[in-house]
Scaffold this motif. Sequence first.
Motif, PDB file in Angstrom:
ATOM      1  N   LYS A 244       0.859  -1.189   0.000  1.00  0.00           N
ATOM      2  CA  LYS A 244       0.000   0.000   0.000  1.00  0.00           C
ATOM      3  C   LYS A 244       0.896   1.240   0.000  1.00  0.00           C
ATOM      4  N   VAL A 323     -14.020  10.322  -3.572  1.00  0.00           N
ATOM      5  CA  VAL A 323     -13.167   9.234  -4.046  1.00  0.00           C
ATOM      6  C   VAL A 323     -14.044   8.036  -4.395  1.00  0.00           C
ATOM      7  N   GLU A 327     -11.814   2.440  -5.168  1.00  0.00           N
ATOM      8  CA  GLU A 327     -10.470   2.853  -4.767  1.00  0.00           C
ATOM      9  C   GLU A 327     -10.338   2.847  -3.244  1.00  0.00           C
ATOM     10  N   ALA A 330     -10.016  -0.720  -2.087  1.00  0.00           N
ATOM     11  CA  ALA A 330      -8.709  -1.270  -2.425  1.00  0.00           C
ATOM     12  C   ALA A 330      -7.677  -0.897  -1.367  1.00  0.00           C
ATOM     13  N   MET A 331      -7.834   0.282  -0.767  1.00  0.00           N
ATOM     14  CA  MET A 331      -6.920   0.705   0.292  1.00  0.00           C
ATOM     15  C   MET A 331      -7.273   0.079   1.633  1.00  0.00           C
TER      16      MET A 331
END
Length: 385
Positions: A244, A323, A327, A330-331
Amino acid sequence: MNVLNNTDINPQPSDAPLALNGLSESTRNAAEAFIAAGTAANTVRSYRSALAYWAAWLQLRYGRTLGDGALPAEVAVQFIVDHLARPGADGSWSQLLPAQLDAALVAAGVKGKRGVLAFNTVNHRLAVLAKWHRLNEWENPCAASAVKTLLREARKAQARQGVVLRKKTAVVLEPLQAMLATCTDGVRGVRDRALLLLAWSGGGRRRSEVIGLQIEDLRQLDADTWLYALGATKTDTGGVRREKPLQGPAAQALNAWLDAAPAFSGPLFRRLYKGGKVGTTGLCADQVARIVKRRAALAGLAGDWAAHSLRSGFVTEAGRQGVPLGEVMAMTEHRSVSTVMGYFQAGSLLGSRASSLLTATSPLGPAPGHSTETPTQGNPEKPDS
């Protein structure tokens, strides 16, 4: 060549053929060891605490030992009505658990104080009981329709009476900045700033993930960019390392911490001792929560703060800034869309035109005597602890 005919096979008693319809004691112990090793330490502690409570409650309520066999659905029903507050005809709230049994549970050390339990606590203990039954290959009493219906209606009844499920206050951008502004107290401030920014900017990391990071998990791309690798986590138990990014202020804060506490291996975030001396022992999960609470207190922030505030705050702020959900997930590595959407929608609606119809740009204007300016957070000086 027939290998079997030329091999001298003399099985010892311990090598005797296994029964097809059951597990040996050694195999069962080995399986339980795998399950325990693959379960997060915090989860193991919560399971043990819940099972200890079940054991004490069963002994007091029924004179029965936990593990004697499967429990009927009626026991789960009794557990719910014993511990959840229910409204009476006169509007008061009460529980069915007799006062002397309640006091005995407190005296036994399995209950913190007398009185009803929170809905989440009851729900968790039922989930642990269900898993206990599944591991023992017993029929799950919590799967009975009577238990599910009672639990659902009890939650609705509490909600109608204003008993809501409390969530920790989310650290969105403004409170995060206020917390960071307090990180001026030497090495402790350098460490806390790096921890807060990694946990928040790095995808809303759980406290177990923060304390699990090792120096070896870091890889620097340039002065303003780091990559850190996650292994097994709560939602990804495969152990495949996923990197990450950590950029900008978060990367710079990490640089400062590594300069203040250089190391080639071991825990990334370590304990501090008198005089700002950096130890070799990593932080525990509770210390992450204490850092968040301490910085919030120093910043003069009101709220119910915890380590999870960083995770929920990251998602909420991502929603505020538009956002894309994919996304964000995914973080954070959320696997359930419904789980993350509760925070994400709250954040995204803050910037929605539908939630700001009565603003300064509206023909109606602000209410008389109401200012549209956002008050700034104070940062009173408070003693370090």
